[in-house]
Design an enzyme around this catalytic site. Structure first.
Site: not given
Length: 457
Positions: A11, A105-106
């Site tokens: 993350d 983003d993960e």
């Protein structure tokens, strides 16, 4: 469940805000809030400096401004964030063929499938190496969680924030989860959490002690049984490299409620075209067209129509949402409109092309604009004629945070604009902070929109 912590969850830390700070040296170490800047905008991401004031994602922007009046408020630059995300995902792909992106983003990574880890030591080494590679490639930091399941790996990455790594050894899951709030488990949102609280269950250990039968009675067979297993620390979900899209949609929130039916129809058709653009970019077509309308009183209506077969034709989608709009009461005003397509497929139905052609013919002879006609600017700007039938010039809009380039001063970004002026700070990712500030007329011919600069190198 695995005997070794070979499932990794990455993350990125405050991704949008961190990317803006990296691109703008004068904002480093200062509170930054990224999101919609209008009266009804919401926070997309807040930097850790802004979070100290209580600002968080999904908060109304007006509330954020009251909590942190001196923060920098910027409009998102999604193309820029996507380019960084692609760099990160490429690094993940070097670790394993099984990478499951959850957002820009993960992502989850199966380290065992990539042959880079088979025990705690090798998993930790792979995670640390990944964090170093992300920093060297993008200039940004990410937090890593390692565990024997996806659920626990995600919890570990939350504990690692910001810029850390946490490894949770398999076999310790129940001890870890027991005292935590039920909200830590996947599938437990505010409504389910409140339902469980009223039943006297606030911690994960409460769920485990209640037993599967009680949870099934409260939540139903599928949800109750799944929640009981997770409360025991069991999560057998695999890392899935290909996640099939279930729908494609776009929506807009308006600063001022829309009352004019013609304007509402125009906005719906514009959203339909954007939605089809995303649909085609994903390589899909869809069968069910969905219209979403949020009215002045926050009540939300959703209407849908299922076609004879899948389509990716903008005329067909515009025609469908137009029919759906006709049965929606917009009296009193509309604050949000959305258009979506579900029932996705990888092909189109041939007979729908004929339907689309018929719609095109009607448009050519009627009041509707033909496909490919210039789109009017929001609010009707850009289409009005001035005296003598000469089109009036449209004032250029400079969004805070966006990149610009000046013929004399070089690359910079917009700090703010208004009353016919725009203020620009001239600096680049590698510039000594802070960069110098200059103000120009919004129509200065030497000032043009710029492209994002690389954060590293």
């Amino acid at each position: 469940m695995r005997a070794a912590p070979t499932i990794l969850h990455l993350d990125m830390d405050a991704f949008f805000a961190a990317a803006e700070q990296a691109a703008k040296p004068s904002l480093r170490g200062k509170p930054v809030v990224v999101g919609g800047l209008g009266p009804r905008g919401v926070v997309a991401t807040a930097s850790y400096e802004a979070r100290r004031f209580g600002v968080h994602s999904a908060m109304p922007m007006g509330q954020a401004r009251r909590l942190a009046p001196n923060a920098a408020y910027l409009v998102p630059r999604f193309a820029f964030y996507r380019s960084i995300s692609e760099q990160v995902m490429e690094l993940l792909g070097r670790l394993s063929p099984l990478v499951e992106p959850l957002s820009l983003d993960e992502a989850f990574v199966d380290l065992e499938a990539g042959g880079v880890a088979d025990d705690s030591a090798s998993a930790r080494a792979a995670g640390e190496r990944l964090r170093q590679d992300i920093l060297a490639t993008t200039g940004l930091t990410g937090s890593v969680g390692l565990a024997g399941s996806k659920m626990i790996a995600k919890i570990a990455s939350e504990e690692a924030k910001p810029d850390g790594l946490v490894l949770i050894e398999p076999g310790t899951e129940r001890e870890l989860l027991g005292p935590r709030s039920v909200r830590i488990l996947p599938g437990v949102g505010p409504a389910t959490g409140e339902h469980l609280r009223r039943a006297g269950m606030t911690t994960v250990s409460d769920l485990a002690e209640a037993g599967e039968d009680e949870l099934v009675r409260l939540l139903g067979r599928a949800h109750g049984a799944s929640l009981y297993r997770m409360a025991q620390g069991h999560d057998d979900r695999p890392v899935v490299a290909e996640r099939d899209a279930k729908s494609v949609s776009v929506e807009d929130t308006f600063d001022v409620d829309l009352h004019d039916r013609v304007r509402i129809r125009t906005e719906v058709e514009r959203l339909a075209d954007r939605c089809v653009g995303r649909l085609r970019a994903s390589g899909h077509s869809g069968r069910t067209i969905v219209l979403k309308v949020r009215r002045y009183d926050f009540s939300t209506l959703t209407r849908s129509e299922t076609l004879r077969g899948p389509t990716d034709d903008p005329a067909v989608v515009r025609e469908a949402v137009g029919r759906l709009l006709e049965v929606v009461d917009t009296t009193g005003g509309v604050r949000l409109l959305g258009v979506g397509v579900t029932g996705l497929a990888d092909y189109t139905q041939e007979d729908l092309f004929a339907q689309a052609a018929g719609a095109e013919g009607e448009a050519a002879g009627g009041a509707s604009a033909a496909v490919g006609a210039p789109e009017a600017a929001p609010g009707g700007a850009g289409g009005a004629d001035g005296p003598g039938g000469v089109p009036e010039p449209v004032e250029r809009h400079w969004a805070p945070g966006h990149d610009v380039r000046h013929a004399v001063y070089g690359a910079g970004w917009v700090q703010g604009s208004g009353v016919g002026r725009v203020t620009v700070r001239f600096e680049e990712p590698g510039s000594p902070a802070p960069g110098r500030v200059r103000t120009f007329a919004v129509d200065d011919p030497e000032l043009v929109a710029g492209e994002p600069l690389p954060l590293v190198g």
